[in-house]
Scaffold this active site. Structure first.
Site, short mmCIF file in Angstrom:
data_model
loop_
_atom_site.label_atom_id
_atom_site.label_comp_id
_atom_site.label_asym_id
_atom_site.label_seq_id
_atom_site.Cartn_x
_atom_site.Cartn_y
_atom_site.Cartn_z
N ARG A 193 0.86 -1.18 0.00
CA ARG A 193 0.00 0.00 0.00
C ARG A 193 0.90 1.23 0.00
NH1 ARG A 193 -1.97 -3.51 4.00
NH2 ARG A 193 -4.09 -4.34 3.61
N LYS A 222 -2.21 -2.55 8.05
CA LYS A 222 -3.27 -2.00 8.88
C LYS A 222 -3.17 -2.57 10.29
CE LYS A 222 -6.48 -1.25 5.03
NZ LYS A 222 -7.80 -1.56 4.46
N HIS A 294 -2.50 2.66 -5.99
CA HIS A 294 -3.21 1.42 -5.70
C HIS A 294 -3.35 0.56 -6.95
CE1 HIS A 294 -4.86 -0.13 -2.01
NE2 HIS A 294 -5.87 -0.68 -2.65
N ARG A 297 -0.67 -1.93 -6.92
CA ARG A 297 -0.98 -3.01 -5.98
C ARG A 297 -1.95 -4.01 -6.61
NH1 ARG A 297 -1.26 -4.42 -0.43
NH2 ARG A 297 -3.34 -4.90 0.37
N HIS A 320 -3.79 -9.13 3.54
CA HIS A 320 -5.22 -9.19 3.77
C HIS A 320 -5.51 -10.09 4.97
CE1 HIS A 320 -6.30 -8.12 -0.67
NE2 HIS A 320 -6.07 -7.06 0.07
N TYR A 329 -9.73 -10.81 -6.74
CA TYR A 329 -8.78 -10.77 -7.86
C TYR A 329 -8.93 -11.99 -8.76
CZ TYR A 329 -6.46 -7.00 -5.37
OH TYR A 329 -6.18 -5.81 -4.74
#
Length: 350
Positions: A193, A222, A294, A297, A320, A329
């Site tokens: 990210r 995150k 992004h 990514r 994730h 995806y």
């Protein structure tokens, strides 16, 4: 009959007693008057109580509160048109009927898209939950009425050729040029990210490859969740060139920050600056698609899956928490497989 009297009388009338008109009657309608406001009901007053609660006790922002007010005004009008005046009269049937009206405009309002309709249903659910908690009603008829779910947006990815053109367009032999090439190579090589990339310090990377593998970089995702991600040879070479010939010149203008990617003043580069760097490289490469950090990514993940990588490996590389997030995806690669199959198989198309 005197002349003065004749001047005040109506023209000769036909058999119906109405004036005879020799041509079509002229259109003399004035501007349409707005419908008078309907009388306020107990529902309207209970909606006002809820909005005051959201504004005062919950501290909603003015714009959010205005959106709630518009959404619930439409709901109040819908209930009034159905003959309801008290909160306790509302049933699940009325809530689901309103949800349908949001989509097809059957209540006389503008049909809404999925996201706008979902926002309105959320407001209605909050209203009924508040009424039930406050004792205004004995039940919550909206508790199991769920907002419409928007379809998943497929990630936007660009082709390998387009990525290559962007990366090569970013390369110059200046300090900022070396930084730009290293940053973009890093984003595509790791799938990081943009917040993870600009937050890196020099100590977070190791360009000394393992005995039989690529270099490793430590990313903080995150919730400050740490993960180790390989750095490909192209990215490692670009980063090494920047560290040796570019970063020292930029760092000399600053105050000794440990940040990996520096701006022209020697401070940590911002996310907006990174976006500008990519946009400039895409323009130079004549890429007309809308490209953001992004996008690299998304392209990283899509190209890995197209190359045969396992979805759980890609999940780990992207950071994730759930494989469900990564599986979107696979929809992109499935579309690619369909196109290849349709073009190559002799009996794919009749």
């Amino acid at each position: 009959m005197t002349a003065g009297t004749a001047a005040t009388e109506r023209p000769p009338a036909g058999t119906s007693g109405e004036p005879v008109q020799e041509g079509p009657a002229p259109q003399q309608e004035g501007p349409r008057q707005p419908a008078p406001p309907r009388p306020r009901t107990a529902i309207d007053r209970a909606v006002t109580d809820y909005l005051q609660h959201m504004g005062v006790e919950r501290g909603l922002a003015a714009n959010t509160l205005a959106a709630y007010r518009r959404d619930l005004a439409r709901y109040s009008n819908y209930l009034a048109a159905a003959g309801l005046s008290r909160p306790g009269d509302v049933t699940r049937h009325h809530v689901t009927g309103f949800a349908q009206a949001l989509s097809d405009g059957s209540d006389g309002g503008t049909p809404l898209g999925v996201r706008s309709a979902a926002r309105t249903v959320v407001a209605v659910r909050g209203l009924h939950k508040f009424w039930a908690l406050e004792g205004t009603t004995t039940a919550d008829p909206a508790s199991d009425v769920h907002p419409p779910m928007p379809g998943k947006r497929l990630p936007k990815a660009i082709t390998v050729d387009e990525v290559t053109r962007i990366l090569e367009a970013a390369g110059t032999d200046t300090a900022t040029g070396l930084r730009d090439r290293a940053l973009l190579e890093f984003l595509y090589s790791t799938g990081a990210r943009i917040s993870e990339a600009v937050g890196l310090d020099v100590d977070d990377i190791s360009l000394q490859p393992a005995e039989h593998g690529p270099a490793i970089v430590r990313l903080f995702g995150k919730g400050s969740k740490e993960r180790l991600v390989p750095l490909g040879s192209y990215g490692a070479r670009a980063l090494d060139a920047y560290l040796v010939r570019g970063r020292p010149l930029l760092a000399a203008k600053g105050k000794g920050t440990p940040a990996l990617f520096l701006n022209a003043r020697g401070g940590r580069i911002s996310r907006q600056s990174a976006w500008t760097i990519l946009k400039a490289a895409a323009d130079k490469a004549n890429i007309t698609k809308d490209v953001s950090p992004h996008t690299l990514r998304h392209s990283f993940a899509t190209h890995l899956l197209e190359g045969g990588a396992d979805v759980r490996v890609v999940q780990e590389l992207l950071g994730h928490a759930s494989v469900t997030t990564t599986q979107v995806y696979t929809l992109v690669t499935a579309d690619t497989l369909r196109e290849i199959y349709a073009a190559a198989h002799p009996r794919a198309l009749g």
